[in-house]
Design a protein around this motif. Structure first.
Motif, mmCIF file in Angstrom:
data_model
loop_
_atom_site.group_PDB
_atom_site.id
_atom_site.type_symbol
_atom_site.label_atom_id
_atom_site.label_comp_id
_atom_site.label_asym_id
_atom_site.label_seq_id
_atom_site.Cartn_x
_atom_site.Cartn_y
_atom_site.Cartn_z
ATOM 1 N N VAL A 90 -27.564 -14.479 -6.195
ATOM 2 C CA VAL A 90 -28.031 -14.084 -4.571
ATOM 3 C C VAL A 90 -29.330 -14.709 -4.505
ATOM 4 C CG1 VAL A 90 -28.278 -12.025 -3.084
ATOM 5 C CG2 VAL A 90 -26.730 -12.034 -4.972
ATOM 6 N N ARG A 91 -29.256 -15.801 -3.560
ATOM 7 C CA ARG A 91 -30.617 -16.134 -3.368
ATOM 8 C C ARG A 91 -30.350 -16.791 -1.830
ATOM 9 N NH1 ARG A 91 -29.454 -21.452 -7.554
ATOM 10 N NH2 ARG A 91 -27.725 -22.256 -6.402
ATOM 11 N N GLY A 92 -31.666 -17.689 -1.287
ATOM 12 C CA GLY A 92 -31.672 -18.055 0.103
ATOM 13 C C GLY A 92 -30.852 -19.285 0.195
ATOM 14 N N ILE A 95 -38.991 -16.712 -14.440
ATOM 15 C CA ILE A 95 -40.078 -17.329 -13.650
ATOM 16 C C ILE A 95 -40.058 -18.995 -13.702
ATOM 17 C CG2 ILE A 95 -42.644 -17.912 -13.754
ATOM 18 C CD1 ILE A 95 -42.270 -14.886 -12.762
ATOM 19 N N ASP A 96 -39.795 -19.436 -12.562
ATOM 20 C CA ASP A 96 -39.424 -21.046 -12.616
ATOM 21 C C ASP A 96 -40.666 -21.940 -12.530
ATOM 22 O OD1 ASP A 96 -36.813 -20.431 -12.516
ATOM 23 O OD2 ASP A 96 -36.356 -20.852 -10.326
ATOM 24 N N ASP A 97 -41.415 -21.715 -13.699
ATOM 25 C CA ASP A 97 -42.465 -22.462 -13.652
ATOM 26 C C ASP A 97 -42.730 -23.828 -14.381
ATOM 27 O OD1 ASP A 97 -41.886 -21.333 -16.314
ATOM 28 O OD2 ASP A 97 -43.928 -20.694 -16.702
ATOM 29 N N GLY A 115 -27.129 -10.568 -12.830
ATOM 30 C CA GLY A 115 -27.995 -10.973 -11.651
ATOM 31 C C GLY A 115 -29.417 -11.309 -11.911
ATOM 32 N N ARG A 116 -29.768 -12.075 -11.072
ATOM 33 C CA ARG A 116 -31.197 -12.382 -11.403
ATOM 34 C C ARG A 116 -32.022 -13.032 -10.167
ATOM 35 N NH1 ARG A 116 -31.604 -17.457 -9.166
ATOM 36 N NH2 ARG A 116 -30.544 -19.133 -9.970
ATOM 37 N N PHE A 117 -33.409 -12.981 -10.279
ATOM 38 C CA PHE A 117 -34.280 -13.475 -9.389
ATOM 39 C C PHE A 117 -35.283 -14.558 -9.996
ATOM 40 C CE2 PHE A 117 -38.771 -12.606 -7.102
ATOM 41 C CZ PHE A 117 -38.324 -13.473 -5.836
ATOM 42 N N ALA A 118 -35.493 -15.558 -9.381
ATOM 43 C CA ALA A 118 -36.054 -16.730 -10.304
ATOM 44 C C ALA A 118 -37.216 -17.287 -9.251
ATOM 45 C CB ALA A 118 -34.924 -17.612 -10.637
ATOM 46 N N PRO A 119 -38.309 -16.719 -9.183
ATOM 47 C CA PRO A 119 -39.288 -17.211 -8.141
ATOM 48 C C PRO A 119 -39.975 -18.367 -8.921
ATOM 49 C CG PRO A 119 -40.242 -15.148 -9.179
ATOM 50 C CD PRO A 119 -38.705 -15.581 -9.628
ATOM 51 N N ALA A 142 -36.077 -31.108 -14.111
ATOM 52 C CA ALA A 142 -35.959 -31.110 -12.569
ATOM 53 C C ALA A 142 -35.100 -29.689 -12.566
ATOM 54 C CB ALA A 142 -34.895 -32.047 -12.120
ATOM 55 N N TYR A 143 -35.700 -29.177 -11.492
ATOM 56 C CA TYR A 143 -34.996 -27.624 -11.090
ATOM 57 C C TYR A 143 -33.312 -27.721 -11.530
ATOM 58 C CZ TYR A 143 -32.822 -24.260 -7.981
ATOM 59 O OH TYR A 143 -31.911 -23.205 -7.575
ATOM 60 N N GLN A 144 -32.541 -28.841 -10.766
ATOM 61 C CA GLN A 144 -31.192 -28.685 -10.989
ATOM 62 C C GLN A 144 -30.640 -28.482 -12.328
ATOM 63 O OE1 GLN A 144 -29.573 -28.547 -8.327
ATOM 64 N NE2 GLN A 144 -30.908 -29.135 -6.711
HETATM 65 N N1 GLU Z 1 -37.279 -20.980 -8.075
HETATM 66 C C1 GLU Z 1 -36.325 -21.221 -6.882
HETATM 67 C C2 GLU Z 1 -37.157 -20.886 -5.753
HETATM 68 O O1 GLU Z 1 -38.091 -20.256 -5.532
HETATM 69 C C3 GLU Z 1 -35.362 -20.469 -6.730
HETATM 70 C C4 GLU Z 1 -34.243 -20.795 -7.830
HETATM 71 C C5 GLU Z 1 -33.014 -20.019 -7.721
HETATM 72 O O2 GLU Z 1 -32.816 -19.012 -7.182
HETATM 73 O O3 GLU Z 1 -31.879 -20.768 -8.290
HETATM 74 O O4 GLU Z 1 -36.774 -21.388 -4.496
#
Ligand code: GLU
Length: 299
Positions: A192-194, A46-48, A10-14, A174-176
């Motif tokens: 697992v994310r919002g 890190i989504d930079d 899993g991961r967290f990607a802020p 792009a993010y996608q």
């Molecule tokens: N970086 C995205 C955000 O902070 C989340 C990306 C993801 O969890 O896929 O909203």
């Protein structure tokens, strides 16, 4: 979908657009606990990707906050800003499959759902820079996945999305695109994310299918909202987390996630996480898109 013998990753990607707040802690904590409860790995990325939205020092601040909350990650951190080569390779693959088109629409030319509104697909030879690259959904395509919390999700071409940006007009990936390439490269099999990202997930599943990547298991959590019903974020002035009260922050986040209260004697973040991992029950998370912060006493 990964079978049960595949180790959980899993991961967290802020995005480093500001400090962690309670909303991002909830996503970090739930992804961490879901992984640890299944003896899985938990990675941080890190989504930079978007320098104009970045806040100097935010990435380091987020990592420091995670450490203060005893949310220790496995493996090296991946920084999306260093990944333009693999993104370009995947764009080339999508291009070769005939899935991309250049689009020079201005914001006002897009339709209400953000689709290209200028018939760019048919004007390819006239289009000059600056132009975005969009992936289009072939006619008749239907993309489905079942979210662990939010149920079945479907996207049929044209309803309401026909196409979406994979490289922005300003040349940024792009993010996608990036999220699909990186989840696959890191072998992520649980996300697992919002729930604010639920709508975009079908686009990610579409790209995974086109690229022959596996689709992870998705679990979209309710987002925490303020008294005006707005998601906690930098834009809605969510308070940065106070790392000096990390144990209290974790207790609040666990209560939001419907988890049992850690025993009162547990004072250290690491002790709270051990308790929460042992008692983690994903099906106790409310299956809702959003929950008011007031329900956990946060105003
Ligand atoms: N970086 C995205 C955000 O902070 C989340 C990306 C993801 O969890 O896929 O909203």
């Amino acid at each position: 979908m990964p079978d049960s013998s595949t180790p959980y990753r899993g991961r967290f990607a802020p995005s480093p657009t500001g400090p962690l707040h309670l909303g991002s802690l909830i996503a970090a904590l739930a992804s961490y606990l879901d992984a640890r409860a299944q003896q899985g790995s938990w990675l941080v990325r890190i989504d930079d990707l978007d320098p104009p939205r970045e806040e100097p020092g935010a990435a380091a601040g987020i990592l420091q906050s995670l450490r203060c909350h005893a949310l220790h990650w496995d493996e090296d951190i991946l920084y999306q800003s260093q990944r333009s080569l693999p993104y370009q390779k995947v764009l080339d693959t999508l291009q070769a499959k005939g899935l991309l088109f250049a689009c020079d629409c201005t914001r006002t030319q897009l339709d209400a759902n953000g689709n290209c509104g200028g018939d760019c697909c048919r004007r390819q030879t006239d289009i000059t820079d600056p132009a975005a690259l969009r992936a289009h959904l072939p006619k008749g395509s239907v993309i489905r996945f079942t979210d662990q919390l939010q149920g079945q999700q479907t996207l049929a071409s044209g309803q309401p999305i026909n196409d979406f940006v994979v490289r922005r007009k300003d040349g940024l990936d792009a993010y996608q695109l990036a999220v699909v390439v990186d989840d696959a490269a890191q072998g992520i099999n649980h996300v697992v994310r919002g729930s604010d990202l639920l709508d975009t997930t079908v686009k990610q599943v579409f790209l995974q299918q086109q690229l022959g990547y596996p689709t992870p298991v998705y679990c979209h959590l309710p987002v925490i909202t303020n008294s005006q019903g707005q998601k906690f974020s930098k834009q809605t002035h969510a308070r940065p987390l106070d790392d000096d009260v990390a144990a209290g922050n974790l207790r609040l986040a666990l209560s939001f996630l419907g988890q049992p209260d850690p025993l009162p004697g547990l004072l250290q973040p690491a002790e709270i996480l051990t308790f929460a991992t042992t008692h983690w029950q994903r099906d106790r998370i409310p299956a809702r898109a959003a929950i008011d912060a007031a329900t956990i006493g946060v105003t």
